[in-house]
Write a protein that holds these residues in place. Structure first.
Motif, mmCIF file in Angstrom:
data_model
loop_
_atom_site.group_PDB
_atom_site.id
_atom_site.type_symbol
_atom_site.label_atom_id
_atom_site.label_comp_id
_atom_site.label_asym_id
_atom_site.label_seq_id
_atom_site.Cartn_x
_atom_site.Cartn_y
_atom_site.Cartn_z
ATOM 1 N N HIS A 92 56.664 31.300 -9.083
ATOM 2 C CA HIS A 92 57.872 31.769 -8.410
ATOM 3 C C HIS A 92 57.949 33.298 -8.389
ATOM 4 C CE1 HIS A 92 59.633 32.936 -12.258
ATOM 5 N NE2 HIS A 92 59.122 31.812 -12.743
ATOM 6 N N CYS A 124 63.165 36.963 -10.793
ATOM 7 C CA CYS A 124 64.521 36.429 -10.993
ATOM 8 C C CYS A 124 64.691 35.023 -10.423
ATOM 9 C CB CYS A 124 65.568 37.365 -10.410
ATOM 10 S SG CYS A 124 65.536 38.993 -11.167
ATOM 11 N N ASP A 125 63.661 34.213 -10.500
ATOM 12 C CA ASP A 125 63.709 32.863 -9.972
ATOM 13 C C ASP A 125 63.107 31.902 -10.996
ATOM 14 O OD1 ASP A 125 64.275 30.843 -8.152
ATOM 15 O OD2 ASP A 125 63.332 31.872 -6.486
ATOM 16 N N SER A 126 62.757 30.701 -10.570
ATOM 17 C CA SER A 126 62.201 29.693 -11.471
ATOM 18 C C SER A 126 61.388 28.686 -10.660
ATOM 19 C CB SER A 126 63.331 28.968 -12.208
ATOM 20 O OG SER A 126 64.015 28.109 -11.316
ATOM 21 N N ARG A 174 62.320 26.098 -9.558
ATOM 22 C CA ARG A 174 63.193 25.507 -8.533
ATOM 23 C C ARG A 174 62.973 26.115 -7.144
ATOM 24 N NH1 ARG A 174 66.414 25.957 -13.153
ATOM 25 N NH2 ARG A 174 66.959 23.932 -14.008
ATOM 26 N N THR A 175 62.348 27.277 -7.102
ATOM 27 C CA THR A 175 62.040 27.911 -5.819
ATOM 28 C C THR A 175 61.190 26.982 -4.947
ATOM 29 O OG1 THR A 175 61.932 30.271 -5.339
ATOM 30 C CG2 THR A 175 59.892 29.275 -5.707
ATOM 31 N N ASP A 212 57.590 27.977 -14.938
ATOM 32 C CA ASP A 212 58.596 29.026 -15.123
ATOM 33 C C ASP A 212 57.898 30.141 -15.896
ATOM 34 O OD1 ASP A 212 60.754 27.735 -13.929
ATOM 35 O OD2 ASP A 212 61.507 26.895 -15.806
ATOM 36 N N TYR A 235 61.905 33.645 -17.416
ATOM 37 C CA TYR A 235 62.585 33.059 -16.264
ATOM 38 C C TYR A 235 62.785 31.561 -16.445
ATOM 39 C CZ TYR A 235 61.160 37.502 -14.337
ATOM 40 O OH TYR A 235 60.977 38.842 -14.148
ATOM 41 N N GLY A 236 63.736 31.013 -15.713
ATOM 42 C CA GLY A 236 63.974 29.577 -15.736
ATOM 43 C C GLY A 236 64.217 29.067 -17.141
ATOM 44 N N HIS A 245 54.770 33.247 -4.916
ATOM 45 C CA HIS A 245 55.781 33.827 -4.041
ATOM 46 C C HIS A 245 56.220 35.173 -4.617
ATOM 47 C CE1 HIS A 245 60.121 34.449 -3.057
ATOM 48 N NE2 HIS A 245 59.605 34.366 -1.860
#
Length: 120
Positions: free
Chosen positions: A34, A37-39, A41-42, A60, A64-65, A100
């Motif tokens: 990811h 600032c994401d996890s 779940r992206t 993760d 993060y996450g 990403h």
């Protein structure tokens, strides 16, 4: 994440990492990294589609996450070394990787830290 996704944690490189795994299939697994600032779940909208034919692991990254937030430098190289240790712990010798944003930078650094590990 998809209902078939299974969450895992492990102590790797001095921190606890969390990842979600789903699917099976031939060939190297697909590792999803990811952005900042994401996890994991992206990847919720696409991971299950890839998992129709491949084993998918959505990590993760540390900090993060659901992964721990260790006192560490959080450089691309440090993250790539943690990812390498995680791959070693899972016995994954060859992977396909998708990153990403920041995860793409970690993936590129992985090419330098762990040459030959990334197939594509």
């Amino acid at each position: 994440m998809h209902p078939s996704a299974k969450g895992h944690t492990a102590w790797i490189g001095g921190t606890t990492l969390h990842w979600v795994e789903m699917g099976e299939g031939e060939g190297p697994p697909v590792v999803l990294l990811h952005g900042l600032c994401d996890s994991h779940r992206t990847w919720s909208r696409v991971a299950h589609l890839i998992a129709e034919k491949r084993r998918v692991l959505a990590l993760d990254l540390p900090g993060y996450g659901l992964s721990d937030r260790p006192d560490a430098p959080y450089t691309l190289e440090w993250q790539a070394r943690i990812v390498t240790a995680w791959l070693d712990a899972l016995g994954l010798k060859e992977i396909d990787i998708v990153g990403h944003s920041y995860g793409g930078g970690v993936a590129q650094c992985l090419l330098l830290v762990s040459p030959g590990r990334v197939r594509r």
